[in-house]
Design a protein around this motif. Structure first.
Motif, PDB file in Angstrom:
ATOM      1  N   ALA A  90      32.118  -9.322 -12.051  1.00 51.58           N
ATOM      2  CA  ALA A  90      32.382  -8.144 -12.885  1.00 51.58           C
ATOM      3  C   ALA A  90      33.305  -8.487 -14.050  1.00 51.58           C
ATOM      4  N   LEU A  91      34.234  -9.399 -13.859  1.00 50.00           N
ATOM      5  CA  LEU A  91      35.127  -9.793 -14.948  1.00 50.00           C
ATOM      6  C   LEU A  91      34.331 -10.346 -16.124  1.00 50.00           C
ATOM      7  N   ARG A  92      33.355 -11.194 -15.818  1.00 49.50           N
ATOM      8  CA  ARG A  92      32.521 -11.774 -16.871  1.00 49.50           C
ATOM      9  C   ARG A  92      31.632 -10.716 -17.511  1.00 49.50           C
ATOM     10  N   ASN A  93      31.182  -9.772 -16.698  1.00 47.64           N
ATOM     11  CA  ASN A  93      30.298  -8.728 -17.203  1.00 47.64           C
ATOM     12  C   ASN A  93      31.005  -7.725 -18.101  1.00 47.64           C
ATOM     13  N   LEU A  94      32.314  -7.663 -18.043  1.00 50.68           N
ATOM     14  CA  LEU A  94      33.048  -6.839 -19.002  1.00 50.68           C
ATOM     15  C   LEU A  94      32.786  -7.312 -20.429  1.00 50.68           C
ATOM     16  N   LEU A  95      32.546  -8.605 -20.591  1.00 49.75           N
ATOM     17  CA  LEU A  95      32.326  -9.180 -21.914  1.00 49.75           C
ATOM     18  C   LEU A  95      30.849  -9.277 -22.263  1.00 49.75           C
ATOM     19  N   GLU A  96      30.003  -9.655 -21.300  1.00 53.05           N
ATOM     20  CA  GLU A  96      28.581  -9.850 -21.573  1.00 53.05           C
ATOM     21  C   GLU A  96      27.786  -9.533 -20.320  1.00 53.05           C
ATOM     22  N   HIS A  97      26.778  -8.710 -20.469  1.00 51.68           N
ATOM     23  CA  HIS A  97      25.957  -8.281 -19.325  1.00 51.68           C
ATOM     24  C   HIS A  97      25.183  -9.453 -18.737  1.00 51.68           C
ATOM     25  N   SER A  98      25.111  -9.497 -17.405  1.00 52.79           N
ATOM     26  CA  SER A  98      24.229 -10.446 -16.725  1.00 52.79           C
ATOM     27  C   SER A  98      23.482  -9.700 -15.637  1.00 52.79           C
ATOM     28  N   ASP A  99      22.223 -10.038 -15.480  1.00 50.88           N
ATOM     29  CA  ASP A  99      21.351  -9.302 -14.578  1.00 50.88           C
ATOM     30  C   ASP A  99      21.687  -9.593 -13.124  1.00 50.88           C
ATOM     31  N   GLY A 100      21.503  -8.569 -12.273  1.00 53.37           N
ATOM     32  CA  GLY A 100      21.646  -8.749 -10.836  1.00 53.37           C
ATOM     33  C   GLY A 100      23.065  -8.765 -10.330  1.00 53.37           C
ATOM     34  N   MET A 629      17.854 -19.983 -19.620  1.00 55.51           N
ATOM     35  CA  MET A 629      17.845 -20.382 -18.217  1.00 55.51           C
ATOM     36  C   MET A 629      18.738 -19.482 -17.367  1.00 55.51           C
ATOM     37  N   LEU A 630      19.929 -19.119 -17.876  1.00 54.15           N
ATOM     38  CA  LEU A 630      20.809 -18.225 -17.136  1.00 54.15           C
ATOM     39  C   LEU A 630      20.151 -16.873 -16.911  1.00 54.15           C
ATOM     40  N   ASN A 631      19.548 -16.339 -17.980  1.00 50.47           N
ATOM     41  CA  ASN A 631      18.900 -15.028 -17.861  1.00 50.47           C
ATOM     42  C   ASN A 631      17.793 -15.055 -16.817  1.00 50.47           C
ATOM     43  N   GLN A 632      16.929 -16.066 -16.911  1.00 55.13           N
ATOM     44  CA  GLN A 632      15.785 -16.106 -16.007  1.00 55.13           C
ATOM     45  C   GLN A 632      16.218 -16.380 -14.568  1.00 55.13           C
ATOM     46  N   TYR A 633      17.200 -17.243 -14.394  1.00 56.82           N
ATOM     47  CA  TYR A 633      17.665 -17.523 -13.034  1.00 56.82           C
ATOM     48  C   TYR A 633      18.283 -16.277 -12.410  1.00 56.82           C
ATOM     49  N   ARG A 634      19.098 -15.566 -13.172  1.00 56.24           N
ATOM     50  CA  ARG A 634      19.756 -14.385 -12.609  1.00 56.24           C
ATOM     51  C   ARG A 634      18.764 -13.266 -12.315  1.00 56.24           C
ATOM     52  N   ARG A 635      17.760 -13.113 -13.173  1.00 55.81           N
ATOM     53  CA  ARG A 635      16.737 -12.109 -12.870  1.00 55.81           C
ATOM     54  C   ARG A 635      15.965 -12.520 -11.619  1.00 55.81           C
ATOM     55  N   PHE A 636      15.645 -13.791 -11.508  1.00 52.22           N
ATOM     56  CA  PHE A 636      14.975 -14.316 -10.306  1.00 52.22           C
ATOM     57  C   PHE A 636      15.831 -14.035  -9.065  1.00 52.22           C
ATOM     58  N   ALA A 637      17.134 -14.343  -9.144  1.00 49.57           N
ATOM     59  CA  ALA A 637      18.011 -14.184  -7.984  1.00 49.57           C
ATOM     60  C   ALA A 637      18.202 -12.721  -7.600  1.00 49.57           C
ATOM     61  N   SER A 638      18.043 -11.806  -8.559  1.00 45.27           N
ATOM     62  CA  SER A 638      18.277 -10.390  -8.279  1.00 45.27           C
ATOM     63  C   SER A 638      17.101  -9.719  -7.588  1.00 45.27           C
ATOM     64  N   LEU A 639      15.950 -10.390  -7.538  1.00 48.06           N
ATOM     65  CA  LEU A 639      14.774  -9.774  -6.937  1.00 48.06           C
ATOM     66  C   LEU A 639      14.957  -9.664  -5.421  1.00 48.06           C
ATOM     67  N   PRO A 640      14.420  -8.600  -4.810  1.00 43.87           N
ATOM     68  CA  PRO A 640      14.802  -8.271  -3.423  1.00 43.87           C
ATOM     69  C   PRO A 640      14.195  -9.155  -2.342  1.00 43.87           C
TER      70      PRO A 640
END
Length: 830
Positions: A90-100, A629-640
């Protein structure tokens, strides 16, 4: 008895207005609660009372406003960190959104870009009329000068310039009010004009006396307040005595050339003045007229008038976003959030979480420095400008065919569309329609979606490089290359297409309640804090944008100015939140250089330092692929489920592989070569790297050097180091040859440098082959007696490494002009 009780007693005896007393009690309680997190109750109450009394004793209304807003931000930050599934992330997401991540609060980058989009929409006519053309100059410099004059309340006699000035003032006032609403203190100045960016290097080179002589007569001293007296320095039209003005100007001069260290001592405090105060201080100097501003800018300005105007507004958008998310003192707000996260981790006794909180806290603080610009304060201004200019020139030299590589956007746009329920075919079709139709682009603009290249001097170079400093010749060269080769236009049209289709998708759901809208859209809204009540406001038919043909759209920027159901300040909060959500999804569709990637790869090393410039060189071209790569990996990791993950990974990797292969073949054709055979593993390994944005590394599966001649180490070190090698190796080689009594190869090396390092012509996809054959080949043949032998040797090496041959023949070879051999792609090679 504490201050709260004193106020109650004063209200009971009628000594203070009850409304004001209750408000003061609330402010006292907020301050006391804050200080109780750091000290005992009695000391906290005394500290809160002292602060409140000081604020009123000194009539610091703005300070009280800032403190209250910071307290509100702290309450919100505490709730967000405590409720987040992972406080470290959440600390990092205060600055830039990341999926999942599960974080549902706002992020600075998204909100900043949403405000920038709304600024561009509000100045659509101005951008289209005086915005930047293909070479990075104003489309109408005469009208632009008149606009600057009008903004400084100097009558130009040009009605169009006056109308544009009114539009700019409207946006300036809107952003000023937004800044103040989050704890800032910018007073209203009707003829504020355009902020000025001083060239500290030029000022230092000229010296104080020359600078003061240039600016003294151009200032409106009746509008500049002497802090010693609280009164203006002089009456209208007058200049104060030099003894008085000199002291003031000396202080300003030293503050600019030393970046504020003239009156600041080193300390252990978390640095600098609160952001809420800095904007008011930047308005310290007032020019007598727009003409005076223009003339001063020619001598000591760091940017052209148009860039100064737009950079000022976009900078204000960034500051509003920082204050909206982190409070009037963003560094203090982030530090507070980090402490809340540390306390949460320590309370539950999770040592691994504590370690991750420490790590992510450092990353977040580095990200904040990149967002607020403090990471870009030069260590040595001259070297920083030199290397920034070098990177800009290399953009012009090396990215002329990047539009061909951008075919991989098709893959990411398709995957992103499917993830949120959009039709990928519609998004891609809309992008083609926008490229072909001025009328469609006009419709997008009326919806509030304006091409970003109109306001971007770099022409989109930040997508690959991050920020390039300045608006001089190197930056213009970079912008020209990216505009003239179509990358800026294609990227803008794809971004507009995504936003238009997302707006259309929301309109398709507008007839349903929040509970009944498509699940991907509802889940997106829930993740970004958009409620059922918000949805009811947004979907109101009266405030949706309608095309002449009848199609309608839910456009947040259009809705903001069309709606009248709620106060504008509330509507702006909702509109920016929705626009930020759209832009966050757009980042998955069309990746750019991420703030997190910059912080991870570059750290906070200052430009102009050895470490800072080495890191910036190494990061060039790579932050884009890291973001992808970060975007795609995080979206991949967020899938249920594992099945969902497997399907997504297969789809994205296949799309990137195919589009990477397409990009390779398109670039071979642009270089005048046949397509490469696709029946070899090395081709598909190169295609995999190309699709992921690291095509230059794919070269090493086929050859020992990259496409620009550098080895693997130079490629990793980045284009600046590679360019230095291009220059130094021939020098060292020829000196060695001369010492050993061998013939030098100066002519050959000069021709090679010209072939690979000519801005625009060396890389522009539609010009590079003609330039190579008609100019570089002829130059090498003239300077190098063994040129034709080398040409034939080069053809053999190309056949060996890449399995292809030129369809546009080189001098001295047996080939002839012909059409490309597309059958070569099927395998076998020459």
């Amino acid at each position: 008895m504490n201050l709260h009780d004193c106020l109650q007693r004063a209200m009971d005896f009628g000594e203070i207005d009850r409304t004001r007393g209750v408000a003061l009690q609330g402010q006292f309680d907020q301050l006391r609660a804050r200080y109780e997190t750091m000290m005992g109750p009695a000391e906290a109450a005394a500290r809160a009372a002292a602060d409140l009394k000081e604020a009123f004793r000194k009539a610091k209304t703005s300070r009280l406003h800032k403190v209250v807003n910071q307290l509100q931000a702290m309450r919100r930050l505490r709730a967000q960190i405590e409720q987040a599934p992972d406080p470290a992330v959440a600390l990092r997401n205060l600055l830039e959104h990341s999926d999942g991540s599960g974080y549902t609060g706002e992020s600075v980058r998204s909100i900043s870009e949403a405000y920038e989009a709304s600024i561009n929409a509000g100045l659509r006519d101005t951008l289209e009329t005086v915005g930047l053309n293909v070479i990075g100059s104003s489309r109408n410099p005469v009208l632009l000068r008149d606009l600057i004059r009008e903004l400084h309340a100097e009558a130009s006699g040009n009605a169009q310039a006056k109308a544009m000035a009114d539009a700019v003032r409207t946006v300036q006032q809107r952003m000023r009010r937004a800044f103040n609403s989050y704890g800032g203190d910018i007073g209203e100045i009707a003829d504020y004009g355009v902020p000025h960016s001083h060239d500290a290097g030029a000022m230092r080179q000229a010296g104080f006396e020359a600078w003061a002589a240039e600016i003294e007569q151009r200032l409106a001293w009746d509008r500049i307040v002497d802090f010693n007296t609280g009164q203006p320095f002089a009456a209208p039209g007058q200049v104060p005595p030099r003894a008085v003005s000199g002291r003031f100007l000396k202080d300003v001069y030293e503050g600019i050339v030393t970046r504020g260290w003239d009156d600041r001592d080193p300390s252990l405090a978390v640095g600098g003045k609160a952001l809420a105060n800095q904007r008011a201080e930047r308005r310290l100097l007032h020019f007598r007229s727009g003409s005076d501003w223009i003339e001063y800018n020619k001598a000591f300005g760091a940017s052209d008038p148009f860039s100064a105007m737009m950079n000022g507004l976009h900078g204000l958008a960034r500051d509003v976003a920082l204050m909206r998310v982190l409070g009037p003192s963003p560094k203090a707000g982030l530090e507070y959030a980090a402490q809340v996260a540390k306390k949460r981790a320590a309370t539950i006794g999770n040592q691994k979480l504590e370690a991750r909180v420490d790590t992510q806290s450092k990353v977040a603080k580095a990200m904040l420095m990149h967002l607020d610009g403090s990471a870009n304060v030069p260590d040595r201004a001259g070297w920083a400008a030199f290397f920034s200019g070098t990177r800009a020139v290399l953009t012009s030299i090396q990215l002329g065919s990047a539009v061909l590589s951008s075919v991989s956007d098709v893959a990411t746009m398709t995957a992103a569309a499917h993830s949120v329920g959009l039709s990928a075919t519609s998004v891609l079709g809309r992008s083609v329609q926008l490229m072909a139709s001025q009328a469609t682009r006009e419709t997008a603009a009326r919806m509030g979606y304006v091409a970003g290249a109109l306001a971007d001097a770099g022409g989109g170079a930040s997508r690959y490089f991050g920020q390039l400093f300045g608006t001089g010749i190197p930056a213009r060269m970079a912008g020209f290359t990216l505009r003239a080769t179509g990358l800026s236009f294609v990227t803008d049209m794809r971004k507009l297409a995504w936003q238009m289709e997302f707006s259309g998708y929301m309109a398709e759901n507008a007839g349903r309640t929040f509970a009944d809208i498509d699940a991907p859209l509802r889940q997106l809204f829930e993740r970004r804090g958009i409620t059922a009540a918000d949805w009811d406001l947004l979907r109101d038919p009266a405030f949706r944008f309608r095309e002449p043909g009848g199609a309608d759209f839910v456009s947040p920027i259009y809705w903001l100015h069309a709606q009248n159901r709620i106060p504008h300040v509330e509507a702006e909060g909702l509109a920016m939140r929705l626009q930020a959500a759209i832009l966050e999804e757009l980042e998955f569709a069309i990746p750019t250089a991420s703030i997190e990637g910059r912080a991870l790869l570059q750290g906070t090393a200052a430009p102009g330092s050895v470490a800072g410039e080495l890191m910036r060189s190494s990061m060039s071209y790579k932050s884009f692929s890291l973001s992808l790569m970060l975007n795609q990996y995080r979206r991949f990791a967020s899938l249920p489920t594992p099945w969902d993950k497997a399907k997504y990974a297969a789809k994205v990797s296949t799309l990137l592989l195919v589009t990477g292969a397409m990009a390779i073949q398109l670039k071979e054709l642009a270089k005048g070569n046949d397509p490469r055979p696709m029946d070899e593993n090395k081709f598909w390994l190169a295609a995999l790297f190309q699709g992921g944005g690291l095509g230059i590394f794919g070269d090493f599966f086929s050859a020992e050097t990259s496409r620009v001649g550098g080895g693997l180490a130079e490629t990793i070190a980045g284009p600046v180091v590679g360019a230095a090698g291009d220059l130094l190796k021939p020098v060292a080689s020829n000196i060695t040859r001369a010492v050993q009594g061998e013939d030098t190869l100066v002519g050959r090396d000069v021709a090679a440098l010209v072939r690979r390092n000519t801005p625009f012509l060396s890389s522009a996809w539609y010009a590079r082959t003609a330039y190579s054959r008609l100019v570089a080949d002829e130059l090498q043949a003239f300077l190098d007696p063994e040129a034709e032998v080398l040409f034939r040797r080069r053809m053999k090496k190309m056949a060996k490494d890449y399995g292809t041959q030129p369809w546009v023949p080189q001098r001295g070879t047996s080939g002839s002009w012909r059409l490309p051999d597309f059958a070569n792609a099927l395998g076998g090679g020459p």
